[in-house]
Design a protein around this motif. Structure first.
Motif, PDB file in Angstrom:
ATOM      1  N   GLU A 183     -37.575 106.479  71.490  1.00  8.60           N
ATOM      2  CA  GLU A 183     -37.464 107.683  72.316  1.00  8.60           C
ATOM      3  C   GLU A 183     -38.763 108.479  72.286  1.00  8.60           C
ATOM      4  O   GLU A 183     -39.217 108.977  73.326  1.00  8.60           O
ATOM      5  CB  GLU A 183     -36.307 108.538  71.820  1.00  8.60           C
ATOM      6  CG  GLU A 183     -36.111 109.804  72.639  1.00  8.60           C
ATOM      7  CD  GLU A 183     -34.900 110.608  72.197  1.00  8.60           C
ATOM      8  OE1 GLU A 183     -34.814 111.802  72.553  1.00  8.60           O
ATOM      9  OE2 GLU A 183     -34.041 110.039  71.492  1.00  8.60           O
ATOM     10  N   MET A 219     -41.317 106.585  74.448  1.00  5.60           N
ATOM     11  CA  MET A 219     -40.966 106.619  75.869  1.00  5.60           C
ATOM     12  C   MET A 219     -41.215 108.004  76.460  1.00  5.60           C
ATOM     13  O   MET A 219     -41.691 108.137  77.596  1.00  5.60           O
ATOM     14  CB  MET A 219     -39.512 106.209  76.055  1.00  5.60           C
ATOM     15  CG  MET A 219     -39.242 104.761  75.678  1.00  5.60           C
ATOM     16  SD  MET A 219     -39.979 103.597  76.830  1.00  5.60           S
ATOM     17  CE  MET A 219     -38.701 103.565  78.086  1.00  5.60           C
ATOM     18  N   HIS A 275     -43.696 108.898  79.435  1.00  5.93           N
ATOM     19  CA  HIS A 275     -43.139 109.681  80.538  1.00  5.93           C
ATOM     20  C   HIS A 275     -44.008 110.906  80.819  1.00  5.93           C
ATOM     21  O   HIS A 275     -44.363 111.186  81.979  1.00  5.93           O
ATOM     22  CB  HIS A 275     -41.715 110.092  80.164  1.00  5.93           C
ATOM     23  CG  HIS A 275     -40.990 110.864  81.206  1.00  5.93           C
ATOM     24  ND1 HIS A 275     -40.475 110.287  82.346  1.00  5.93           N
ATOM     25  CD2 HIS A 275     -40.689 112.182  81.294  1.00  5.93           C
ATOM     26  CE1 HIS A 275     -39.878 111.214  83.079  1.00  5.93           C
ATOM     27  NE2 HIS A 275     -40.004 112.368  82.463  1.00  5.93           N
ATOM     28  N   LEU A 332     -40.522 101.682  83.556  1.00  6.17           N
ATOM     29  CA  LEU A 332     -39.203 101.457  84.146  1.00  6.17           C
ATOM     30  C   LEU A 332     -38.549 100.204  83.576  1.00  6.17           C
ATOM     31  O   LEU A 332     -37.333 100.182  83.326  1.00  6.17           O
ATOM     32  CB  LEU A 332     -39.314 101.370  85.660  1.00  6.17           C
ATOM     33  CG  LEU A 332     -39.789 102.649  86.368  1.00  6.17           C
ATOM     34  CD1 LEU A 332     -39.985 102.398  87.850  1.00  6.17           C
ATOM     35  CD2 LEU A 332     -38.810 103.796  86.133  1.00  6.17           C
ATOM     36  N   CYS A 365     -37.246 101.102  80.269  1.00  4.83           N
ATOM     37  CA  CYS A 365     -36.013 101.886  80.403  1.00  4.83           C
ATOM     38  C   CYS A 365     -34.817 100.966  80.641  1.00  4.83           C
ATOM     39  O   CYS A 365     -33.740 101.165  80.056  1.00  4.83           O
ATOM     40  CB  CYS A 365     -36.141 102.876  81.557  1.00  4.83           C
ATOM     41  SG  CYS A 365     -37.183 104.315  81.221  1.00  4.83           S
ATOM     42  N   ARG A 366     -34.990  99.973  81.481  1.00  6.69           N
ATOM     43  CA  ARG A 366     -33.896  99.039  81.763  1.00  6.69           C
ATOM     44  C   ARG A 366     -33.516  98.260  80.509  1.00  6.69           C
ATOM     45  O   ARG A 366     -32.320  98.103  80.200  1.00  6.69           O
ATOM     46  CB  ARG A 366     -34.297  98.077  82.883  1.00  6.69           C
ATOM     47  CG  ARG A 366     -34.465  98.738  84.239  1.00  6.69           C
ATOM     48  CD  ARG A 366     -34.753  97.719  85.329  1.00  6.69           C
ATOM     49  NE  ARG A 366     -33.633  96.778  85.496  1.00  6.69           N
ATOM     50  CZ  ARG A 366     -33.617  95.829  86.414  1.00  6.69           C
ATOM     51  NH1 ARG A 366     -34.634  95.681  87.245  1.00  6.69           N
ATOM     52  NH2 ARG A 366     -32.580  95.013  86.511  1.00  6.69           N
ATOM     53  N   ASP A 407     -31.706 100.554  78.086  1.00  4.22           N
ATOM     54  CA  ASP A 407     -30.335 100.837  78.503  1.00  4.22           C
ATOM     55  C   ASP A 407     -29.429  99.633  78.268  1.00  4.22           C
ATOM     56  O   ASP A 407     -28.243  99.795  77.952  1.00  4.22           O
ATOM     57  CB  ASP A 407     -30.300 101.241  79.978  1.00  4.22           C
ATOM     58  CG  ASP A 407     -28.954 101.801  80.395  1.00  4.22           C
ATOM     59  OD1 ASP A 407     -28.556 102.855  79.838  1.00  4.22           O
ATOM     60  OD2 ASP A 407     -28.282 101.206  81.244  1.00  4.22           O
ATOM     61  N   TRP A 430     -32.063 106.740  79.058  1.00  2.00           N
ATOM     62  CA  TRP A 430     -32.894 105.751  79.737  1.00  2.00           C
ATOM     63  C   TRP A 430     -32.690 105.775  81.245  1.00  2.00           C
ATOM     64  O   TRP A 430     -33.662 105.771  82.004  1.00  2.00           O
ATOM     65  CB  TRP A 430     -32.616 104.370  79.165  1.00  2.00           C
ATOM     66  CG  TRP A 430     -32.561 104.385  77.668  1.00  2.00           C
ATOM     67  CD1 TRP A 430     -31.501 104.061  76.877  1.00  2.00           C
ATOM     68  CD2 TRP A 430     -33.614 104.805  76.779  1.00  2.00           C
ATOM     69  NE1 TRP A 430     -31.819 104.236  75.551  1.00  2.00           N
ATOM     70  CE2 TRP A 430     -33.113 104.684  75.454  1.00  2.00           C
ATOM     71  CE3 TRP A 430     -34.917 105.252  76.955  1.00  2.00           C
ATOM     72  CZ2 TRP A 430     -33.874 105.001  74.342  1.00  2.00           C
ATOM     73  CZ3 TRP A 430     -35.669 105.574  75.841  1.00  2.00           C
ATOM     74  CH2 TRP A 430     -35.161 105.450  74.562  1.00  2.00           C
ATOM     75  N   MET A 441     -34.108 108.983  82.611  1.00  2.00           N
ATOM     76  CA  MET A 441     -35.559 108.940  82.769  1.00  2.00           C
ATOM     77  C   MET A 441     -35.940 108.235  84.059  1.00  2.00           C
ATOM     78  O   MET A 441     -36.868 108.651  84.775  1.00  2.00           O
ATOM     79  CB  MET A 441     -36.180 108.227  81.561  1.00  2.00           C
ATOM     80  CG  MET A 441     -37.673 108.397  81.426  1.00  2.00           C
ATOM     81  SD  MET A 441     -38.324 107.668  79.890  1.00  2.00           S
ATOM     82  CE  MET A 441     -37.660 108.797  78.667  1.00  2.00           C
ATOM     83  N   MET A 442     -35.208 107.167  84.391  1.00  2.66           N
ATOM     84  CA  MET A 442     -35.476 106.463  85.645  1.00  2.66           C
ATOM     85  C   MET A 442     -35.156 107.347  86.846  1.00  2.66           C
ATOM     86  O   MET A 442     -35.880 107.346  87.847  1.00  2.66           O
ATOM     87  CB  MET A 442     -34.660 105.175  85.701  1.00  2.66           C
ATOM     88  CG  MET A 442     -35.032 104.153  84.638  1.00  2.66           C
ATOM     89  SD  MET A 442     -33.997 102.669  84.688  1.00  2.66           S
ATOM     90  CE  MET A 442     -34.685 101.839  86.114  1.00  2.66           C
ATOM     91  N   SER A 489     -38.809 105.108  91.496  1.00  2.00           N
ATOM     92  CA  SER A 489     -38.039 104.187  90.668  1.00  2.00           C
ATOM     93  C   SER A 489     -36.840 103.599  91.394  1.00  2.00           C
ATOM     94  O   SER A 489     -36.007 102.944  90.774  1.00  2.00           O
ATOM     95  CB  SER A 489     -37.550 104.925  89.415  1.00  2.00           C
ATOM     96  OG  SER A 489     -36.697 106.011  89.777  1.00  2.00           O
TER      97      SER A 489
END
Length: 313
Positions: free
Chosen positions: A207, A210, A214, A230, A233-234, A237, A246, A249-250, A257
């Motif tokens: 975190e 990320m 970000h 991205l 993030c995927r 998640d 996650w 954030m996207m 995104s």
């Protein structure tokens, strides 16, 4: 490339050496030729510098990959005194190249990080190297509010400092060091740190990294860095579906995104979220992939009604 015969000839000198020592010779030899490429690039005509950068980079890519392959084949600690002397010499050469301000062609910081990541178990020498980097970092001094961008040497030192702090679990200190480096050049290393945290299941550290990526992307837009964020993030998640961070954030990066988020919702079977995304983005049914529409129509046809109603309106 004109240096290709030089590389082949130099490697041929160790052709009949024992396998382990031959690999060490080749690690040193490839670095030597890469340095020659740097010096040739530095002397190239400034008016054609972009052309030379493309051609030199394309030529050296297989050499760099070969060097990384040789590194992976090397044991995580020296097998004896002779191997230790070779490895220490290569490490010094690599550090000097990473700190050389004349070198602007290759990503020596990535090679440096790859080297010490591989030899992380060589504790005494890692401690010595970290102390040396700490000494060099002290010469740079603390961060200043209105400081100018760091020199390439300072950026390399700060990147190395961030790496050693990261390996020690000092994530806040590592992020502080990375924040002082040029993000457009060092985001690949920050992403590598985040990937390591994800692989190890350290979601607290993940975190932090990320959020760092970000925040930096808000100031320094970079398409490749955005794509990597991205994808991270995927993956995060997928590993931690109960966390809203996650996907949240996207969503913050919409509409940039959109493609990744829509694909992620479909992969996760979150069809209602996928439909809500289309409504929020004002996407018309005829603009959607027919395969995706058929899937939603088969599994949850009622979700498509708002889309078609709005299209009629």
């Amino acid at each position: 490339h004109p240096l290709q015969p030089v590389l082949q000839e130099a490697k041929g000198k160790a052709r009949d050496w024992p396998h382990g020592m031959r690999r060490l010779n080749w690690l040193q030899t490839v670095l030597l030729v890469l340095e020659q490429a740097e010096m040739a690039y530095a002397e190239s005509d400034p008016s054609n510098r972009y052309y030379y950068q493309l051609t030199f980079t394309r030529s050296t890519e297989p050499w760099v990959q070969h060097w990384l392959d040789l590194l992976r084949e090397t044991g995580p600690v020296p097998a004896g005194e002779a191997e230790e002397r070779w490895l220490r010499a290569i490490a010094v050469r690599l550090r000097n190249a990473a700190l050389n301000e004349r070198y602007g062609l290759l990503r020596w910081d990535e090679l440096y990080v790859a080297w010490w990541d591989h030899f992380a178990g060589w504790r005494d020498v890692v401690r010595e190297e970290r102390d040396e980097i700490g000494r060099l970092a002290e010469e740079i001094g603390p961060a200043e509010p209105d400081a100018q961008p760091p020199s390439s040497r300072a950026a390399a030192v700060l990147t190395a400092l961030a790496f050693f702090r990261f390996r020690a679990g000092e994530h806040e200190g590592a992020i502080d060091a990375m924040r002082r480096t040029p993000f457009g050049q060092t985001w690949t290393i920050a992403c590598r740190f985040a990937e390591r945290c994800l692989a190890e299941g350290d979601f607290g550290a993940l975190e932090r990294w990320m959020l760092f990526l970000h925040d930096m992307l808000r100031v320094n837009r970079d398409a490749a860095a955005m794509k990597s964020l991205l994808k991270l993030c995927r993956s995060a998640d997928d590993r931690q579906p109960d966390s809203p961070l996650w996907v949240g954030m996207m969503r913050e990066w919409l509409p940039l995104s959109y493609d990744e988020l829509a694909a992620h919702y479909l992969d996760r079977g979150r069809l209602r979220d996928w439909t809500d995304l289309q409504l929020a983005m004002g996407v018309r049914p005829e603009d959607l992939d027919a395969v995706h529409l058929r899937r939603v129509a088969k599994e949850a046809p009622e979700l498509l009604l708002p889309l078609f109603h709005r299209a009629v309106d």
